[in-house]
Design a protein around this motif. Structure first.
Motif, PDB file in Angstrom:
ATOM      1  N   LYS A  49       0.816  -1.213   0.000  1.00 10.04           N
ATOM      2  CA  LYS A  49       0.000   0.000   0.000  1.00 10.04           C
ATOM      3  C   LYS A  49       0.850   1.263   0.000  1.00 10.04           C
ATOM      4  O   LYS A  49       0.335   2.379   0.100  1.00 10.04           O
ATOM      5  CB  LYS A  49      -0.905   0.015   1.234  1.00 10.04           C
ATOM      6  CG  LYS A  49      -2.078  -0.923   1.105  1.00 10.04           C
ATOM      7  CD  LYS A  49      -3.046  -0.707   2.230  1.00 10.04           C
ATOM      8  CE  LYS A  49      -4.289  -1.546   1.993  1.00 10.04           C
ATOM      9  NZ  LYS A  49      -5.061  -1.705   3.207  1.00 10.04           N
ATOM     10  N   GLY A  50       2.157   1.089  -0.048  1.00 13.98           N
ATOM     11  CA  GLY A  50       3.046   2.251  -0.115  1.00 13.98           C
ATOM     12  C   GLY A  50       3.367   2.841   1.247  1.00 13.98           C
ATOM     13  O   GLY A  50       3.887   3.954   1.342  1.00 13.98           O
ATOM     14  N   LEU A  51       3.063   2.092   2.310  1.00  6.41           N
ATOM     15  CA  LEU A  51       3.390   2.580   3.657  1.00  6.41           C
ATOM     16  C   LEU A  51       4.696   1.940   4.110  1.00  6.41           C
ATOM     17  O   LEU A  51       5.070   0.877   3.620  1.00  6.41           O
ATOM     18  CB  LEU A  51       2.280   2.203   4.639  1.00  6.41           C
ATOM     19  CG  LEU A  51       0.878   2.683   4.289  1.00  6.41           C
ATOM     20  CD1 LEU A  51      -0.131   2.141   5.289  1.00  6.41           C
ATOM     21  CD2 LEU A  51       0.815   4.213   4.270  1.00  6.41           C
ATOM     22  N   LEU A  52       5.350   2.589   5.077  1.00 11.33           N
ATOM     23  CA  LEU A  52       6.549   1.970   5.635  1.00 11.33           C
ATOM     24  C   LEU A  52       6.125   0.786   6.487  1.00 11.33           C
ATOM     25  O   LEU A  52       5.144   0.869   7.224  1.00 11.33           O
ATOM     26  CB  LEU A  52       7.270   2.965   6.537  1.00 11.33           C
ATOM     27  CG  LEU A  52       8.428   3.743   5.960  1.00 11.33           C
ATOM     28  CD1 LEU A  52       9.160   4.457   7.076  1.00 11.33           C
ATOM     29  CD2 LEU A  52       9.394   2.850   5.190  1.00 11.33           C
ATOM     30  N   LYS A  53       6.879  -0.294   6.409  1.00  7.39           N
ATOM     31  CA  LYS A  53       6.519  -1.470   7.222  1.00  7.39           C
ATOM     32  C   LYS A  53       6.701  -1.113   8.701  1.00  7.39           C
ATOM     33  O   LYS A  53       7.632  -0.383   9.067  1.00  7.39           O
ATOM     34  CB  LYS A  53       7.418  -2.646   6.853  1.00  7.39           C
ATOM     35  CG  LYS A  53       6.932  -3.349   5.612  1.00  7.39           C
ATOM     36  CD  LYS A  53       7.714  -4.626   5.395  1.00  7.39           C
ATOM     37  CE  LYS A  53       7.261  -5.286   4.106  1.00  7.39           C
ATOM     38  NZ  LYS A  53       8.295  -6.158   3.569  1.00  7.39           N
ATOM     39  N   ASP A  54       5.818  -1.647   9.488  1.00  2.60           N
ATOM     40  CA  ASP A  54       5.797  -1.341  10.918  1.00  2.60           C
ATOM     41  C   ASP A  54       7.144  -1.590  11.609  1.00  2.60           C
ATOM     42  O   ASP A  54       7.631  -0.733  12.336  1.00  2.60           O
ATOM     43  CB  ASP A  54       4.717  -2.203  11.581  1.00  2.60           C
ATOM     44  CG  ASP A  54       3.760  -1.325  12.351  1.00  2.60           C
ATOM     45  OD1 ASP A  54       3.774  -0.097  12.118  1.00  2.60           O
ATOM     46  OD2 ASP A  54       3.016  -1.866  13.190  1.00  2.60           O
ATOM     47  N   ASP A  55       7.735  -2.763  11.343  1.00  2.00           N
ATOM     48  CA  ASP A  55       8.995  -3.125  12.010  1.00  2.00           C
ATOM     49  C   ASP A  55      10.086  -2.121  11.682  1.00  2.00           C
ATOM     50  O   ASP A  55      10.831  -1.666  12.546  1.00  2.00           O
ATOM     51  CB  ASP A  55       9.498  -4.492  11.514  1.00  2.00           C
ATOM     52  CG  ASP A  55       8.592  -5.602  11.965  1.00  2.00           C
ATOM     53  OD1 ASP A  55       7.647  -5.296  12.714  1.00  2.00           O
ATOM     54  OD2 ASP A  55       8.833  -6.759  11.546  1.00  2.00           O
ATOM     55  N   PHE A  56      10.142  -1.805  10.418  1.00  2.00           N
ATOM     56  CA  PHE A  56      11.192  -0.891   9.967  1.00  2.00           C
ATOM     57  C   PHE A  56      11.001   0.489  10.612  1.00  2.00           C
ATOM     58  O   PHE A  56      11.940   1.089  11.147  1.00  2.00           O
ATOM     59  CB  PHE A  56      11.138  -0.785   8.433  1.00  2.00           C
ATOM     60  CG  PHE A  56      12.251   0.039   7.855  1.00  2.00           C
ATOM     61  CD1 PHE A  56      13.499  -0.533   7.637  1.00  2.00           C
ATOM     62  CD2 PHE A  56      12.074   1.379   7.559  1.00  2.00           C
ATOM     63  CE1 PHE A  56      14.543   0.232   7.121  1.00  2.00           C
ATOM     64  CE2 PHE A  56      13.111   2.142   7.045  1.00  2.00           C
ATOM     65  CZ  PHE A  56      14.349   1.559   6.822  1.00  2.00           C
ATOM     66  N   LEU A  57       9.750   0.950  10.583  1.00  2.00           N
ATOM     67  CA  LEU A  57       9.446   2.270  11.150  1.00  2.00           C
ATOM     68  C   LEU A  57       9.743   2.287  12.650  1.00  2.00           C
ATOM     69  O   LEU A  57      10.382   3.222  13.161  1.00  2.00           O
ATOM     70  CB  LEU A  57       7.972   2.603  10.880  1.00  2.00           C
ATOM     71  CG  LEU A  57       7.466   3.937  11.398  1.00  2.00           C
ATOM     72  CD1 LEU A  57       8.199   5.097  10.760  1.00  2.00           C
ATOM     73  CD2 LEU A  57       5.962   4.100  11.125  1.00  2.00           C
TER      74      LEU A  57
END
Ligand SMILES: C[S@@+](CC[C@H](N)C(=O)[O-])C[C@H]1O[C@@H](n2cnc3c(N)ncnc32)[C@H](O)[C@@H]1O
Length: 652
Positions: A421-429
């Motif tokens: 969806k073009g969002l940053l992945k939670d873990d990475f963020l």
């Protein structure tokens, strides 16, 4: 073809011109009603009827916006000229009952074989002989016979004398009204144009026309361009401007964008713009200084006294220079002021600016959508530097949809940083946010000879290690829509610059809800070497609300000694994008800046992109932690007194 299919073909045709479906839909419905569902008339000549009707309805919207802007203007207007008004009334009386769409149809798009008088009048160009420009009996006859001519203001003796009422000496160029003749005086082979009659298909000669521009060319190489500035007639207080001033005004307008043009740029839009400038300069009665162009920084400024909490003001750039000249201090204080698009078309989306207090001067800077090198910064960007192992030349389409992540995911541990969806992945963020908010000792790196401290002969104070995102780049085989190309596609959300009530100056807010991990914008500015930034700061010490430059130091720790030209930073004080308006918030800002590799594997230069650290609701201010040490009194940029309002504020 079924109606639905025909409609979708029509939308496709107008979309190709950059017109949104929702805008075309009502026009199309109107046309269908008017043509009694005869699709052929709408589809003829690549949907010319539809396109003309659309532009005509836009034009009349604009005129009525303008009218209401003038009516609500806080400025005193000159008294009306009764004879002109009277003339206008006469001109429009018999089409008054028609909608703008109907008017344009009757003026230009009725079928050739129609028995309707209006239609036959509109399509009579084949019958016209080549004529000199002025009085033409056939035209006069048609004017009286045909209702369409009411839309058209012929250049008759009467209209010339009306122009004389503007008390202007003859100018080099006069507006050419619809319905006037543009033709070769040698009477041979130039297509003669009458108003918006554009049917030159039977001739070898070519013709292009829309409501503002008529261009005719002949096989003998003759080209005539006629610009229709008839909106000047509707303007109060219009005086025929010196054409050199008009050209200078237009040139300045384009140069102001640093030669960046939008993808919609075309010669047609340039000509249209020339018409608009003609009208604008015609309303400026202070002569432009010789060889000096008019300042157009705030050319699309809107002053709206009545605007309330809704900041999405309709706008029009017309009349505004005049408004600017006449604003009194008192008016200025009471008015909400806004700019429709601070990017001047440089971004995918418009970014408005509003000042509810009406007291602030608009920010003075040059909007740039991409970083630019100021002077000495040494940036080596070349395809040759991208090794095959660093890109995915064998990929195609969307790398995110592949089973096994490609080489471009290596920087982020073999997984892409983005979700489909073009969002940053939670873990990475989360990892990025933790490293920023609660850094551990080993998250800092120290240079042996720190470019920031070199001049003071002090040891490095430490740089925070950062996690990089690596996007697919030019050498990759995937498509521009690949899910691993987010930052490079630019801003997509609805943003607005506003005057903060807490005294922080301008700030940036979102006008839409944004989920956690959304890309907002890049920090764009001039790329400076550290030395250049130092010198710049010394020179600008007096300026107390400057933007905060960022150091591109995410990888300094990997170098033993960093040369001055390698130590780069971004400064958006003079040239930058919307990120220059993002204010600081200690510790818990709703944005985080993350380094992104977009075109070079070299970590000396990278892009700094802002992502949301949590869900953000529409109208919330967007903030990030500048990482300022408010106790560092030696820092070349004096820290401000912080009014971020955070419970963790370290700068009050
Ligand atoms: C990057 S600019 C932000 C845009 C700026 N507010 C403007 O009007 O152009 C940084 C400047 O904004 C002001 N600023 C940013 N955050 C602030 C805060 N939390 N409290 C007070 N002033 C702030 C300071 O003057 C700072 O030098």
């Amino acid at each position: 073809m079924a109606t639905r299919e025909r409609a979708s073909c029509a939308f496709k045709a107008t979309r190709a011109l950059g017109i949104r479906d929702e805008e075309v839909k009502p026009v199309l419905l109107n046309l269908l009603k008017l043509f009694d569902k005869n699709w052929e008339l709408i589809e003829a000549e690549d949907y010319r009827a539809l396109i003309d009707a659309y532009f005509e309805s836009k034009e009349s919207e604009r005129v009525s916006d303008e009218k209401s802007l003038m009516e609500h203007s806080v400025y005193e207007r000159p008294s009306k000229r009764p004879h002109l008004e009277q003339q206008k009334d006469q001109i429009s009386s018999s089409t008054d009952s028609l909608s703008p769409v109907e008017k344009v149809i009757f003026s230009s798009m009725a079928p050739k074989d129609s028995t309707c008088k209006r239609a036959s009048c509109a399509f009579s160009s084949e019958r016209l002989a080549v004529e000199p420009r002025c009085s033409h009996p056939q035209k006069e006859k048609m004017s009286s016979n045909c209702h369409t001519r009411e839309l058209i203001k012929p250049r008759t003796k009467q209209s010339v004398s009306d122009e004389a009422d503007f008390a202007e000496p003859p100018a080099a160029v006069h507006p050419v009204f619809r319905g006037s003749f543009v033709g070769s005086t040698n009477g041979n082979n130039l297509v003669t144009l009458l108003g918006s009659q554009c049917d030159a298909s039977s001739s070898k000669d070519r013709m292009y026309c829309n409501s503002n521009v008529l261009i005719a060319s002949s096989t003998s190489g003759e080209v005539k361009i006629s610009l229709n500035c008839d909106s000047a007639v509707r303007c109060q207080n219009f005086k025929v401007p010196d054409f050199n001033s008009v050209l200078k005004y237009l040139e300045d307008k384009y140069l102001k964008t640093h030669k960046l043009v939008t993808p919609e740029f075309s010669m047609k839009t340039l000509f249209k713009d020339l018409c608009e400038c003609y009208v604008q300069v015609g309303q400026l009665h202070d002569p432009l200084p010789n060889n000096k162009a008019l300042r157009i920084d705030n050319s699309d400024m809107v002053v709206d006294k009545k605007a309330s909490s809704s900041f999405r003001l309709p706008h029009s750039s017309k009349n505004l220079p005049k408004a600017k000249h006449k604003a009194t201090a008192c008016d200025k204080k009471r008015s909400v002021r806004s700019l429709n698009d601070i990017t001047k078309g440089a971004e995918n989306v418009k970014i408005s600016l509003v000042d509810e207090s009406g007291n602030e001067d608009f920010p003075k800077f040059t909007y740039i959508p991409h970083n630019i090198i100021y002077q000495n910064a040494y940036l080596l960007i070349s395809l040759a530097r991208i090794a095959d192992v660093d890109c995915c030349s064998s990929c195609s389409g969307d790398c995110l949809s592949s089973q096994i992540p490609c080489a471009c995911a290596r920087e982020t541990g073999g997984e892409f940083a983005y979700t489909p969806k073009g969002l940053l992945k939670d873990d990475f963020l989360t990892a990025c946010v933790c490293m920023r908010r609660t850094p551990k000792k080993d998250h800092f790196v120290y240079c042996q000879d720190c470019p920031l401290e070199r001049s003071k002969n002090e040891p490095c104070k430490g740089h925070l290690l950062r996690k990089f995102i690596k996007e697919c780049w030019r050498k990759c085989g995937c498509h521009m829509t690949c899910g691993n190309r987010v930052v490079q596609r630019g801003i997509t959300c609805d943003l607005q610059v506003f005057m903060t009530p807490q005294g922080k100056g301008w700030g940036l807010r979102t006008l839409q809800d944004l989920p956690k991990g959304s890309f907002i914008c890049e920090y764009v500015g001039e790329i400076l070497t550290n030395t250049e930034l130092y010198e710049r700061n010394i020179q600008n010490r007096g300026n107390n609300r400057h933007t905060y430059p960022v150091t591109l130091d995410a990888d300094w720790g990997s170098e033993k000694v960093l040369r001055d030209e390698e130590a780069l930073c971004l400064d958006a004080t003079f040239s930058g994008n919307v990120a220059r308006f993002i204010n600081h918030r200690c510790h818990d800002g709703n944005l985080i800046d993350i380094p992104v590799e977009v075109e070079t594997p070299d970590h000396h230069y990278y892009h700094l992109a802002f992502f949301t650290t949590r869900d953000v609701t529409a109208s919330e201010e967007l903030t990030w932690d500048y990482g300022i040490d408010f106790d560092d009194y030696d820092h070349p940029i004096k820290a401000f007194r912080c009014s971020c309002g955070s419970a963790y504020c370290r700068g009050t």
